[in-house]
Design a protein around this motif. Structure first.
Motif, PDB file in Angstrom:
ATOM      1  N   ASN A  63     -70.428  30.264 -29.503  1.00  0.00           N
ATOM      2  CA  ASN A  63     -71.076  31.405 -28.726  1.00  0.00           C
ATOM      3  C   ASN A  63     -71.296  32.666 -29.948  1.00  0.00           C
ATOM      4  O   ASN A  63     -70.367  32.525 -30.727  1.00  0.00           O
ATOM      5  N   ASN A  64     -71.900  33.585 -29.400  1.00  0.00           N
ATOM      6  CA  ASN A  64     -72.112  34.893 -30.094  1.00  0.00           C
ATOM      7  C   ASN A  64     -72.565  34.218 -31.417  1.00  0.00           C
ATOM      8  O   ASN A  64     -71.959  35.033 -32.387  1.00  0.00           O
ATOM      9  N   SER A  97     -78.450  34.014 -23.942  1.00  0.00           N
ATOM     10  CA  SER A  97     -77.447  33.406 -24.670  1.00  0.00           C
ATOM     11  C   SER A  97     -77.712  32.610 -25.592  1.00  0.00           C
ATOM     12  O   SER A  97     -78.915  32.248 -25.753  1.00  0.00           O
ATOM     13  N   CYS A  99     -76.035  29.743 -28.244  1.00  0.00           N
ATOM     14  CA  CYS A  99     -74.844  28.962 -28.807  1.00  0.00           C
ATOM     15  C   CYS A  99     -75.346  27.710 -29.285  1.00  0.00           C
ATOM     16  O   CYS A  99     -76.374  27.199 -29.297  1.00  0.00           O
ATOM     17  N   GLN A 212     -76.622  36.614 -19.869  1.00  0.00           N
ATOM     18  CA  GLN A 212     -75.403  35.387 -19.860  1.00  0.00           C
ATOM     19  C   GLN A 212     -74.181  35.884 -21.025  1.00  0.00           C
ATOM     20  O   GLN A 212     -73.090  36.073 -20.282  1.00  0.00           O
ATOM     21  N   GLU A 213     -74.765  36.460 -22.057  1.00  0.00           N
ATOM     22  CA  GLU A 213     -73.589  37.038 -22.963  1.00  0.00           C
ATOM     23  C   GLU A 213     -73.748  38.353 -23.117  1.00  0.00           C
ATOM     24  O   GLU A 213     -74.934  38.858 -23.167  1.00  0.00           O
ATOM     25  N   GLY A 218     -70.431  42.155 -27.627  1.00  0.00           N
ATOM     26  CA  GLY A 218     -69.948  41.051 -28.339  1.00  0.00           C
ATOM     27  C   GLY A 218     -70.226  41.219 -29.754  1.00  0.00           C
ATOM     28  O   GLY A 218     -69.648  40.490 -30.852  1.00  0.00           O
TER      29      GLY A 218
END
Length: 282
Positions: A63-64, A97, A99, A212-213, A218
């Motif tokens: 992620n991120n 998001s 990923c 979502q993220e 982040g």
């Protein structure tokens, strides 16, 4: 780069079937560079498979991604994908998001699901999230190609979790991108091959939705400051319709050193009234 006719064609397919495949969207050199970056990051950060059955015990999800390597910045902004998203949603959409989805040999098939079922909206509804699945490997029947149920975005309910459904395997060549309404019933396939299947999930949502993220927290500010302005806006440093997301009546993009963001809707109204009054005097 897609022309207007191509953009409309893909948007129509998403409306009618719930998905479309943009064949050869990414150049081979970019695909290879993205794969190499993923493998390097896995090694350098000692990243392993996910810890839940839904995410996949033999699937590496990072992620991120925008914080790891500048090459990933090209994905959300890609000229053959983002224009279709902006046509279906609008130009003030957000990145929800982003990923990696790297399925290892032996990964079991994911349950059929849809990505909006936790949002309390009656189905069917307008597209609220679009997901771009980037094939960095050839998507085949035996290596975990995404399974979809065409037209299911129009169904009045979500799938029953864990139930078997008659799905279509979305095979496509590396470099292709499948863009789908996230209300479409879908799930990752089983990888029965002896190789890894590389892919990205890059999801976009309306500017009035929560992502979502949490990309604003982040992604370190020093990293976000280096993004192209459009990527900064996609990550949430923006104001939707001049109203939603402001900080003390200012566009949050100014926090990244941009001299001027968008006017708030109430300020824009006064500017418009002043211009109309000035024009009436002439």
């Amino acid at each position: 780069m897609l022309d207007e006719a191509d953009i409309q064609l893909h948007a129509d397919r998403i409306r009618d079937d719930g998905y479309t495949v943009i064949e050869g969207a990414a150049a081979p050199a970019l695909v290879e560079g993205l794969k190499q970056a993923l493998e390097r990051i896995e090694r350098e950060h000692n990243l392993g498979p996910a810890k839940t059955s839904f995410e996949g015990f033999k699937t590496v999800r990072i992620n991120n991604l925008l914080t790891y390597d500048d090459i990933f910045w090209e994905v959300p902004l890609h000229e053959n994908v983002l224009p279709v998203v902006e046509h279906v949603l609008d130009k003030e959409c957000l990145l929800s998001s982003f990923c990696s989805l790297v399925l290892g040999p032996g990964q079991e098939a994911q349950p059929i699901h849809e990505d909006t079922q936790l949002i309390p909206l009656p189905r069917p509804h307008i597209p609220i999230t679009l997901n771009a699945i980037w094939a960095l490997s050839d998507f085949r029947d035996d290596n975990g190609a995404t399974r979809i149920i065409p037209g299911s975005h129009k169904f009045p309910s979500s799938p029953e979790y864990g139930k078997d459904y008659d799905a279509v395997t979305a095979t496509m060549a590396a470099g292709s991108v499948m863009l789908f309404d996230s209300a479409l019933w879908h799930g990752g396939g089983a990888n029965t091959s002896d190789g890894r299947r590389f892919a990205f999930s890059c999801a976009y949502c309306w500017g009035w939705m929560r992502q979502q993220e949490n990309l604003q927290l982040g992604i370190p500010h020093e990293t976000a400051r280096r993004f192209p302005r459009r990527l900064q806006e996609l990550c949430g440093y923006s104001v939707y319709k001049g109203q939603f997301g402001h900080i003390d009546n200012h566009d949050p993009i100014e926090l990244l050193g941009r001299e001027r963001g968008k006017r708030m809707v109430w300020e824009a109204t006064d500017v418009r009234k002043a211009r109309m009054a000035e024009a009436a005097k002439q």
